[in-house]
Every structure is written in structure tokens, then in C-alpha cells.
Design a protein around this motif. Sequence first.
Motif, PDB file in Angstrom:
ATOM      1  N   ARG A  43       0.812  -1.206   0.000  1.00  0.00           N
ATOM      2  CA  ARG A  43       0.000   0.000   0.000  1.00  0.00           C
ATOM      3  C   ARG A  43       0.850   1.262   0.000  1.00  0.00           C
ATOM      4  O   ARG A  43       0.379   2.327   0.382  1.00  0.00           O
ATOM      5  CB  ARG A  43      -0.912  -0.016   1.223  1.00  0.00           C
ATOM      6  CG  ARG A  43      -1.952  -1.111   1.138  1.00  0.00           C
ATOM      7  CD  ARG A  43      -3.120  -0.784   2.010  1.00  0.00           C
ATOM      8  NE  ARG A  43      -3.205  -1.672   3.154  1.00  0.00           N
ATOM      9  CZ  ARG A  43      -4.078  -1.524   4.129  1.00  0.00           C
ATOM     10  NH1 ARG A  43      -4.897  -0.502   4.125  1.00  0.00           N
ATOM     11  NH2 ARG A  43      -4.121  -2.380   5.122  1.00  0.00           N
ATOM     12  N   SER A  44       2.087   1.132  -0.405  1.00  0.00           N
ATOM     13  CA  SER A  44       3.008   2.257  -0.405  1.00  0.00           C
ATOM     14  C   SER A  44       4.018   2.082  -1.527  1.00  0.00           C
ATOM     15  O   SER A  44       4.248   0.972  -2.002  1.00  0.00           O
ATOM     16  CB  SER A  44       3.730   2.339   0.943  1.00  0.00           C
ATOM     17  OG  SER A  44       4.747   3.314   0.923  1.00  0.00           O
ATOM     18  N   ASN A  51       2.502  -0.957   7.857  1.00  0.00           N
ATOM     19  CA  ASN A  51       2.291  -1.290   6.454  1.00  0.00           C
ATOM     20  C   ASN A  51       3.385  -2.270   6.043  1.00  0.00           C
ATOM     21  O   ASN A  51       4.548  -1.898   5.961  1.00  0.00           O
ATOM     22  CB  ASN A  51       2.334  -0.027   5.596  1.00  0.00           C
ATOM     23  CG  ASN A  51       2.103  -0.326   4.120  1.00  0.00           C
ATOM     24  OD1 ASN A  51       1.760  -1.443   3.742  1.00  0.00           O
ATOM     25  ND2 ASN A  51       2.305   0.675   3.284  1.00  0.00           N
ATOM     26  N   THR A  67      -4.140  10.324  -1.672  1.00  0.00           N
ATOM     27  CA  THR A  67      -3.331   9.101  -1.712  1.00  0.00           C
ATOM     28  C   THR A  67      -1.913   9.407  -2.166  1.00  0.00           C
ATOM     29  O   THR A  67      -0.933   8.907  -1.597  1.00  0.00           O
ATOM     30  CB  THR A  67      -3.981   8.065  -2.645  1.00  0.00           C
ATOM     31  OG1 THR A  67      -5.274   7.718  -2.145  1.00  0.00           O
ATOM     32  CG2 THR A  67      -3.130   6.812  -2.750  1.00  0.00           C
ATOM     33  N   TYR A 102      -0.518   1.122  -6.610  1.00  0.00           N
ATOM     34  CA  TYR A 102      -0.220   0.496  -5.318  1.00  0.00           C
ATOM     35  C   TYR A 102      -1.427   0.558  -4.392  1.00  0.00           C
ATOM     36  O   TYR A 102      -1.927   1.647  -4.134  1.00  0.00           O
ATOM     37  CB  TYR A 102       0.968   1.213  -4.675  1.00  0.00           C
ATOM     38  CG  TYR A 102       2.218   1.169  -5.512  1.00  0.00           C
ATOM     39  CD1 TYR A 102       3.061   0.065  -5.466  1.00  0.00           C
ATOM     40  CD2 TYR A 102       2.549   2.225  -6.359  1.00  0.00           C
ATOM     41  CE1 TYR A 102       4.210   0.017  -6.236  1.00  0.00           C
ATOM     42  CE2 TYR A 102       3.694   2.181  -7.138  1.00  0.00           C
ATOM     43  CZ  TYR A 102       4.530   1.076  -7.074  1.00  0.00           C
ATOM     44  OH  TYR A 102       5.657   1.029  -7.845  1.00  0.00           O
ATOM     45  N   PRO A 103      -1.865  -0.630  -3.903  1.00  0.00           N
ATOM     46  CA  PRO A 103      -1.467  -1.969  -4.322  1.00  0.00           C
ATOM     47  C   PRO A 103      -2.109  -2.315  -5.665  1.00  0.00           C
ATOM     48  O   PRO A 103      -3.160  -1.790  -6.019  1.00  0.00           O
ATOM     49  CB  PRO A 103      -1.985  -2.882  -3.211  1.00  0.00           C
ATOM     50  CG  PRO A 103      -2.616  -1.997  -2.195  1.00  0.00           C
ATOM     51  CD  PRO A 103      -2.830  -0.660  -2.792  1.00  0.00           C
ATOM     52  N   GLU A 116      -5.974  -3.698  -5.463  1.00  0.00           N
ATOM     53  CA  GLU A 116      -7.011  -2.700  -5.213  1.00  0.00           C
ATOM     54  C   GLU A 116      -7.077  -1.652  -6.314  1.00  0.00           C
ATOM     55  O   GLU A 116      -8.161  -1.245  -6.752  1.00  0.00           O
ATOM     56  CB  GLU A 116      -6.782  -2.030  -3.859  1.00  0.00           C
ATOM     57  CG  GLU A 116      -7.083  -2.934  -2.666  1.00  0.00           C
ATOM     58  CD  GLU A 116      -5.873  -3.718  -2.192  1.00  0.00           C
ATOM     59  OE1 GLU A 116      -5.018  -4.077  -3.044  1.00  0.00           O
ATOM     60  OE2 GLU A 116      -5.773  -3.968  -0.976  1.00  0.00           O
ATOM     61  N   GLU A 117      -5.908  -1.198  -6.787  1.00  0.00           N
ATOM     62  CA  GLU A 117      -5.925  -0.141  -7.809  1.00  0.00           C
ATOM     63  C   GLU A 117      -6.499  -0.650  -9.120  1.00  0.00           C
ATOM     64  O   GLU A 117      -7.116   0.121  -9.881  1.00  0.00           O
ATOM     65  CB  GLU A 117      -4.522   0.425  -8.019  1.00  0.00           C
ATOM     66  CG  GLU A 117      -4.486   1.752  -8.761  1.00  0.00           C
ATOM     67  CD  GLU A 117      -5.127   2.891  -7.963  1.00  0.00           C
ATOM     68  OE1 GLU A 117      -5.888   3.670  -8.579  1.00  0.00           O
ATOM     69  OE2 GLU A 117      -4.863   3.016  -6.749  1.00  0.00           O
TER      70      GLU A 117
END
Length: 372
Positions: A16-17, A30, A248, A342-343, A346-347
Amino acid sequence: MSVTLHWFLPSHGDGRSIVDRPHVTASGANTPREPEIEYLAQVAQAAEHLGFTGMLTPTGTWCQDAWLSTAALLTRTSRIKFLVAFRPGTLTPTLAAQLAVTYQKISGGRLLLNVVTGGDSVEQRRFGDWLDHDQRYERTDEFLRLLRAIWSGEPVDFDGKHYQVRDARAFDLPDPVPPLYFGGSSEAALPVAARRADVHLTWGEPPAAVGAKVARLRELAEEEGRTLRFGVRAHVITRDASADAWGTAQRFLDEMDPADVAASQKRMAGLESAGQQAMNRLHSGVKTGDVRELEVHPGLWAGVGLLRGGAGTAFVGSHTEVADLVEEYHAAGIEEFVLSGYPHLEEAYWVGEGLRPELRRRGLLAPEEATR
């Protein structure tokens, strides 16, 4: 013309980063996601379900092998194609021709090939490749000439500077012949693309710069009696509301350690890739506090390139705003978009459920994509 959308297989890991290592965010720890086959299958199945045409799978010592990773995913998917990246310096044209034939047979024709000549001599030497930048493009030119000759079905004899073969052949012909995607922005690279590639991929520089490159390549291809398609490789952060997308991106920026940015920029400054140097110039290696200071064109954010090599820009905004940017690139000659985020799991849903419907509404999707 219409556009084709591809996604990216994070065979180096995900999270997520943009930051690779575990770290603590405002919402808690994370931890990056390992590139285990079960997770990669989730990403591939999501991309297929959401209507992407293909998935780019990278190559290098920093990720899993692209041929093996994607072959393992063939039984987990049924339609999506895999854009397998490979380096001509790590295998022979005859072996590459045979691999492609085999892949097409076991996949039912789902192979696309991404030719990576290589712009990092340190990385190339890990594979035993000691040629310099321009010599590598000379070799790629010979490699692709031989590859297409072998796929013609006739035995090939060839004496070149980098390859000498006798009676080179594959056990069968690939069905269909996989299109060749090719990246490279240097003076050594562009003529090779014009002579040998089907699709030229460039990283997400501002549309005007991309349009100028497209125009130059069209001229070179016309001199060769050929035509090219063009694609952009970029990240994306698309949301229902623009503020959420930029929020984000701001979080990604806030999570970057200035020491990590400095180390990454020092390494990338020494790379030979003309495309990488173009990415570096967009942000000048400086980490700012305000995400908008790295907006180098409306909706185009250069912050990814502070830490990541290769594609260093992201399309950021609401689905409508990102669609506007896609239209702008399309007007500059871009027909294919290789996207990531990212990720990646999900994206992919943000793009598939938010951006794709907007592109469909505008009539921008290729006919076969619009029905998915």
C-alpha cells in the motif's frame, strides 16, 4: 483509433506504499506483500475480470522470472494475455523463438513480448553482459531480425557482429506470432524500434514530449516502409473524487524517507537509459512537502520516480480527470496504456470500475475491450 489497457504483474512484491520496506503509517503498520503465486493469481484474475487486455511482467534480478511466473498463471486465468519482458543479452534468438512457440501452444495464443535492451550496465553485468549501451542496441537489432526470420519457417543462416547461426529454426511456428513491444528513447534505440518493433513503449513524460517522440518514430518507421503502434507505461491513482486521489499521492510522498530518496536518486543518476534520465529531470531528485509541487502536467505526478526506477509518473485525479489525460495522450498518438498502482490488486478495481466506464462512455476503448 481507440485505446487498449494493460495492467502490471507485481512479481517483485506489492503493498500500500511506494516504499518497499515495512514502515508505520498513520493507520498502523504497512507490510509489503510478497510475490507469492497465490497473490499474483489474485492480481491476474482481477485484471482479467476487469477487462484488461494484457499484463506486463518485468524482468531483472529484482523480480521473479517473467516466463515462469506467467506460465504458472496460465492455469489460473483463461483470457488475459501476458506481456513477458526479456533481455536479448540473456538468451539466444533461437531459444527465444522456441520459447514463444511453446508459450503460444500451452496458452492458446496469449503471449506478448516486451523487449528490454537494458539501460543499466551494473544490472546487465549480473547476467554476464559487458556490452556498452549502444552495442546492446546493435545486438537487439540483430536479435529481432533473427527472431522474425526464424518465425518465417525457413532455416536461417546468419553472420552478424553479435550472432552467427547455421540452420536456425524452431520446431513449429508461433500461432499467432506474438507482437513485439519495445522500449528505448536514445538515438541508438529509435532506429531499432522503427525497423523491428510492433509497439513502441515510452514512460509517461508530459503529452507534448511523448507526441514529439511519436512523430519522430513515425518518420523513421515510414523510411523503413513500416508503421508502429505506440504505448505509454505509467502508474495511476484514480478515485471517485479528485481530492481522494491526490490525498493518496500525498500519503505516498509523506511516507518517503529523504535518505532513501537521496540514495535512489544517486543510483538512478548513473544509469545510461535516456528514458530514465527523462524521468529524473521531471522531479530533479528533490522531495517536497506538497504533492502538487511534483505535478509536471495537469494530472501527471512525478513523485513515484523519487524512489522507483523506470516508470516514474502517475496519472492522478478523478476518473473524469484521468480520462481527460488519457484522451490527451491518445491525441498525441498513444493507443496502448500499460498501467499499475499500489497496491496492484485494489488499484486495478479503481481503474476497472471507475476509469474504464468513463473511457467506454467517451468511445475510447477498443471494440473488443468495450464489451468486457
